[in-house]
Design a protein around this motif. Structure first.
Motif: not given
Length: 482
Positions: A21-22, A37-44
């Motif tokens: 969700l984040a 991209v940086a946040w989405a990849v790391s959060l997943v």
């Protein structure tokens, strides 16, 4: 045992779901594709590591804060009883031709960014390093008769901080109205007794911070400005905060290299307006000032433009300011900055300046005060050298000044760094001057700094061990937050 495993499994699934969700939130709200991209990849991939940091640092600009700040500024303008904002001065089409410093198109763009015109008849004095800066600031505060406005990002309860406190208490006791504003994040180590003693002595003290509870989880929005205004007649702007390290007395970064300026003339009212907006945001009150006296232009031809910037701007003021200055240059672009984490658009502007045959130099520190930023800056420095920019590293101590010199007459000094935090997250303040004599003084100062610096060679990167190059590339992944 089965229940324990079930509970752990449920917790892991919940964290993973929150991470997903984040990640969707980051994709929707991140201001750059790289950041998304940086946040989405790391959060997943690793939500257990990145979910809490995202809560604090995630969205660099959210609608509620921006709307609240803009509405606050509008209310402040309506409630102000004095003419405390900028003086009226129409920018004539011939202004650029008359000064001969920047073309009229650059002047028009810069005034649009500042949302105010240039003021003329100003005087600006360079204050090199901490001793000269605080000697001038303290002397001006001692002479104050009506009011003083003091704003810093970092204030420490050390020898320098206590000296400032004693002066402010003395002026308050003498009947001078004293307004003191500090950033809650930058000055997080400032003890309560410091501010309580100021309040007890009649000084109005406030912490610049988000007012709403949800905003308290955000560490991104910081007021990075350093500004002192005395009686509406004299102002100080630059890179110094209040701490003995800024006097060059704190190893291992000593001697500290920094620059401030002292401003006289009509531009002081523009700087005062910046403080008043920040003060109103923190207090919901307009400072009580004497009936406004217009600052008469001095016997000088210096034109000044005050450029405040922040996350509530309708556009990315700070980034566009630097890009427009670089694009307007016809001879040279000299920049001194402690942190070099450029936006892609800024990097393109630098590369094009090199292609136009300009003398493009960037002065960086040789020492690190923030490891991740330094490693990312080092990698960007090598990229800039590859593009033809001359990069130099200042040897004697830590370099913290924020200075831009364009051609023979345009110079800008203030608080903004060449990084994403200054471009998009912090409240910053720069003063652009158009004056050949002052620019020559800035040029002389920078030439002295260049003489104490070593040029960065591309071969250095090739000789670095693989682990160090990997560290720099990993550090660059955090560019949207640096």
């Amino acid at each position: 045992m089965l229940l324990d495993l079930l509970g752990i499994g449920t917790l892991i699934a919940l964290i993973q779901l929150l991470g997903v969700l984040a990640a969707f939130h980051a994709i929707r709200h991140a201001r750059t594709s790289q950041g998304a991209v940086a946040w989405a990849v790391s959060l997943v991939a690793v939500p257990y590591v990145t979910l809490i940091p995202y809560l604090f640092l995630g969205h660099s600009r959210f609608t509620g804060y921006v709307r609240a700040r803009r509405l606050c500024n509008q209310l402040m303008h309506r409630r102000a009883q004095q003419k405390i904002l900028t003086r009226a001065l129409d920018l004539e089409p011939e202004h650029g031709k008359r000064t001969g410093y920047l073309n009229q198109y650059a002047l028009a763009a810069l005034t649009q960014l500042a949302q105010k015109p240039f003021s003329d008849g100003n005087q600006v004095r360079i204050l090199i390093n901490g001793a000269a800066t605080f000697a001038a600031i303290f002397a001006a505060l001692e002479r104050a008769t009506q009011y003083v406005m003091v704003q810093f990002f970092i204030v420490r309860d050390d020898r320098l901080g206590r000296q400032l406190k004693d002066i402010l208490l003395d002026k308050a006791a003498a009947g001078v109205r004293v307004y003191f504003l500090y950033d809650g994040i930058g000055s997080h180590e400032l003890p309560r007794h410091y501010t309580e003693s100021l309040r007890a002595g009649g000084v109005e003290v406030y912490r610049f911070a988000a007012r709403r509870f949800v905003n308290r989880f955000q560490l991104n929005f910081r007021n990075h400005r350093k500004l002192v205004v005395v009686d509406g007649e004299r102002a100080f702007v630059g890179g110094h905060n209040v701490g003995i390290e800024y006097l060059g007395e704190e190893p291992p970064l000593a001697p500290w290299r920094d620059t401030h300026i002292e401003v006289l003339g009509p531009a002081v009212h523009d700087l005062q307006a910046v403080f008043i907006e920040d003060w109103y945001w923190a207090t919901q009150r307009v400072p009580v000032l004497e009936p406004s006296r217009p600052c008469a232009p001095l016997k000088a031809e210096m034109h000044c433009l005050v450029i405040p910037s922040g996350p509530a701007d309708p556009y990315e003021t700070c980034l566009l300011f630097f890009i427009e200055l670089i694009n307007a240059a016809r001879q040279r672009v000299w920049i001194s900055t402690p942190y070099f984490v450029p936006d892609e658009a800024l990097f393109v502007a630098l590369r094009l300046a090199v292609m136009r045959g300009l003398d493009v130099r960037i002065l960086l520190p040789a020492r690190s005060d923030h490891t991740v930023v330094f490693e990312a800056s080092t990698l960007y420095a090598y990229d800039a050298v590859r593009a033809g920019v001359k990069l130099l590293r200042y040897r004697p101590g830590f370099l913290h000044q924020k200075v831009v010199l364009i051609d023979e007459a345009a110079a800008a000094i203030g608080s903004a760094n060449l990084d994403n935090r200054s471009f998009r997250l912090n409240f910053e303040l720069m003063v652009l001057t158009l004056d050949a004599t002052f620019a020559a003084e800035v040029s002389k100062m920078l030439e002295a700094d260049f003489a104490l610096a070593d040029a960065v060679a591309l071969a250095e990167y090739i000789k670095l061990p693989p682990w160090r190059r990997t560290v720099m590339h990993v550090a660059r992944l955090f560019s949207p937050l640096l």
